[in-house]
Design a protein around this motif. Structure first.
Motif, PDB file in Angstrom:
ATOM      1  N   THR A  95      27.898 -52.675  18.682  1.00 27.20           N
ATOM      2  CA  THR A  95      27.852 -52.345  17.267  1.00 27.20           C
ATOM      3  C   THR A  95      27.019 -53.414  16.570  1.00 27.20           C
ATOM      4  O   THR A  95      26.749 -54.463  17.150  1.00 27.20           O
ATOM      5  CB  THR A  95      29.254 -52.367  16.634  1.00 27.20           C
ATOM      6  N   ASN A 112      24.265 -50.992   9.225  1.00 27.98           N
ATOM      7  CA  ASN A 112      25.426 -50.730  10.075  1.00 27.98           C
ATOM      8  C   ASN A 112      25.125 -49.695  11.144  1.00 27.98           C
ATOM      9  O   ASN A 112      24.542 -48.657  10.866  1.00 27.98           O
ATOM     10  CB  ASN A 112      26.588 -50.241   9.194  1.00 27.98           C
ATOM     11  N   GLY A 114      27.690 -48.266  14.375  1.00 27.72           N
ATOM     12  CA  GLY A 114      28.944 -48.421  15.113  1.00 27.72           C
ATOM     13  C   GLY A 114      30.146 -48.579  14.207  1.00 27.72           C
ATOM     14  O   GLY A 114      30.120 -48.128  13.055  1.00 27.72           O
ATOM     15  N   ASP A 115      31.191 -49.213  14.688  1.00 31.27           N
ATOM     16  CA  ASP A 115      32.446 -49.253  13.930  1.00 31.27           C
ATOM     17  C   ASP A 115      32.860 -50.652  13.492  1.00 31.27           C
ATOM     18  O   ASP A 115      34.020 -50.871  13.157  1.00 31.27           O
ATOM     19  CB  ASP A 115      33.582 -48.570  14.703  1.00 31.27           C
ATOM     20  N   SER A 116      31.924 -51.609  13.506  1.00 34.85           N
ATOM     21  CA  SER A 116      32.202 -52.846  12.799  1.00 34.85           C
ATOM     22  C   SER A 116      31.974 -52.551  11.308  1.00 34.85           C
ATOM     23  O   SER A 116      31.247 -51.624  10.985  1.00 34.85           O
ATOM     24  CB  SER A 116      31.290 -53.973  13.273  1.00 34.85           C
ATOM     25  N   ASP A 132      32.262 -45.931   9.414  1.00 32.26           N
ATOM     26  CA  ASP A 132      32.264 -46.069  10.878  1.00 32.26           C
ATOM     27  C   ASP A 132      31.501 -44.922  11.524  1.00 32.26           C
ATOM     28  O   ASP A 132      31.578 -43.778  11.080  1.00 32.26           O
ATOM     29  CB  ASP A 132      33.702 -46.023  11.413  1.00 32.26           C
ATOM     30  N   SER A 134      32.290 -43.403  14.375  1.00 33.47           N
ATOM     31  CA  SER A 134      33.336 -43.309  15.388  1.00 33.47           C
ATOM     32  C   SER A 134      33.883 -41.898  15.426  1.00 33.47           C
ATOM     33  O   SER A 134      33.727 -41.116  14.490  1.00 33.47           O
ATOM     34  CB  SER A 134      34.471 -44.288  15.074  1.00 33.47           C
ATOM     35  N   VAL A 159      33.213 -45.195  19.739  1.00 35.69           N
ATOM     36  CA  VAL A 159      32.118 -45.149  18.777  1.00 35.69           C
ATOM     37  C   VAL A 159      31.165 -44.025  19.147  1.00 35.69           C
ATOM     38  O   VAL A 159      31.010 -43.665  20.302  1.00 35.69           O
ATOM     39  CB  VAL A 159      31.354 -46.482  18.689  1.00 35.69           C
ATOM     40  N   ALA A 162      25.681 -46.575  18.721  1.00 38.19           N
ATOM     41  CA  ALA A 162      25.654 -48.004  19.063  1.00 38.19           C
ATOM     42  C   ALA A 162      24.227 -48.417  19.367  1.00 38.19           C
ATOM     43  O   ALA A 162      23.371 -47.573  19.651  1.00 38.19           O
ATOM     44  CB  ALA A 162      26.547 -48.281  20.272  1.00 38.19           C
TER      45      ALA A 162
END
Ligand code: MN
Length: 424
Positions: A95, A112, A114-116, A132, A134, A159, A162
């Motif tokens: 991520t 951004n 991914g899910d960070s 996110d 995800s 996710v 990525a």
């Protein structure tokens, strides 16, 4: 040159957590960019992917534009993707959430994949800036899962996007008008899967010192479970005059030592210029003064909502493979979608070829796609023997056609040598 509207300083902290052997999170606090990467895939791969992405960003210098930040995310993607050609690292990904503050304009830019996540804490509100990429986020957006159910969903770590999975990646971008007193955090999922919003807000509201605050966020996530690596970057928006030019604004907080009984040893601090100048312990950064409450909080919160928006529409990335490659391993639904997409692709072409001396028409791609081999759909009366050299060459090029009738027409137009007089 205009006076800066704001100043900022950033710190970061990370911890491996209580369950994992390896910390696959990486973070960066440089004068140009602040970032968190949460690696995934394989034993060495995840760590490597996150490190490569962060290394790519760490080379950036000066005031980055939103476009430049997004370009950096893309080149980080390419670096990870190239490195994953190594069979030992195949399938690794990471991520990335990264931020650039423009003090002069008073803006913060965030990208951004991914899910960070990136959040803004302002007064008693914690505003999630990123969305996110995800599986559970998709399910919530489609109305198939409630936000509450998403918090405990067994597949919440999957996710759908990525860095490092494909040559191209879709990067979301956001911008916000930062105001003095704002605290932005970038974090891996190890933070928000352990701490609820109220806890995060309380820590940010009660601990002014940025290094203590970031260490407390990480430390509490570990205490509350620590089932994953936890990494947080904290960016404090301060008065321009508060930024001491003689002192690095970048600080790094080392792993806070937490044992399983919850006893916490003192935080060890290191990094930045303080470490380079010897001692290994950072000099304290002056506490940011809490901003005076000059505006009606409710009004300003509403303003905040309006100012946090995407600075560009997310680009249209390649459909299918990057998203599905990650999800397909675990999610039946994704497998079905992959099968459907691939079988459609595989069967949406026709071409002519030779089989046992005769010309045939096949449906599918000449070299097949995954497990979809082309099928013979028509056996023609034309034999290879009767075609002249030019036509034979055209046949063997196995050109693809968009419909059966196009392929039939192609075969009908193949030129044949005259019976009996061939070679004359
Ligand atoms: Mn994680």
């Amino acid at each position: 040159m205009s006076e800066p509207r704001i100043g900022h300083r950033a710190v970061t902290a990370t911890h491996v957590g209580r369950v994992r052997d390896v910390n696959q999170d990486r973070s960066l606090v440089s004068d140009a960019v602040v970032a968190v990467a949460d690696g995934m895939g394989g034993h060495a791969g995840g760590e490597k992917a996150a490190a490569i992405a962060i290394a790519e960003l760490s080379g950036a210098r000066g005031q980055l534009s939103p476009e430049r930040l997004r370009a950096l995310a893309r080149s980080a993607n390419m670096r990870v993707f190239e490195a994953s050609a190594d069979p030992a690292l195949h399938g690794m990904g990471t991520t990335l959430v990264a931020a650039v503050v423009n003090d002069v304009d008073g803006q913060i830019f965030i990208v951004n994949v991914g899910d960070s996540r990136a959040y803004c804490q302002r007064d008693d509100r914690l505003i999630q800036i990123t969305r996110d990429h995800s599986l559970v986020e998709d399910l919530v957006r489609d109305g198939r899962l409630s936000a509450e159910e998403a918090l405990t969903h067994p597949q919440r770590n999957i996710v759908t996007r990525a860095l490092g999975i494909a040559e191209e990646v879709e990067v979301d971008g956001f911008e916000a008008a930062a105001e003095i007193g704002d605290r932005f955090i970038l974090c891996s999922d190890g933070l928000f899967n352990e701490l609820d919003d109220a806890t995060i807000i309380e820590i940010l509201q009660t601990i002014a010192d940025p290094r203590e605050a970031v260490a407390e966020l990480v430390g509490q996530a570990v205490e509350h479970g620590g089932r994953d690596n936890v990494t947080v970057c904290l960016i404090d928006i301060i008065e321009p005059a508060e930024v001491e030019t003689s002192q690095s604004i970048t600080e790094r907080v080392a792993d806070r030592v937490v044992d399983v009984t919850g006893e916490i040893e003192p935080v060890r601090l290191e990094g930045g210029e303080a470490e380079a100048s010897g001692g290994g312990v950072a000099t304290m950064v002056a506490d940011p003064q809490p901003p005076p409450p000059t505006v009606d909080p409710v009004q300003s919160l509403d303003d905040r909502h309006r100012t946090i928006e995407q600075f560009e529409k997310p680009e249209r990335g390649p459909i299918g493979p990057p998203k599905l490659l990650l999800a397909a391993a675990v999610v039946l639904g994704a497998l079905i979608a992959l099968y459907g997409t691939t079988s459609w692709y595989a069967s949406s072409a026709w071409f002519a070829d030779e089989a046992d001396g005769a010309v045939v028409i096949l449906q599918g791609r000449p070299d097949g796609v995954l497990w979809f081999d082309p099928d013979v759909v028509e056996q023609t009366e034309v034999t290879v023997e009767e075609l002249n050299d030019a036509s034979l060459e055209r046949l063997r090029s196995r050109r693809e056609w968009g419909s059966l009738s196009d392929a039939q027409e192609f075969v009908a137009n193949l030129e044949r040598t005259d019976d009996g007089t061939a070679g004359g």
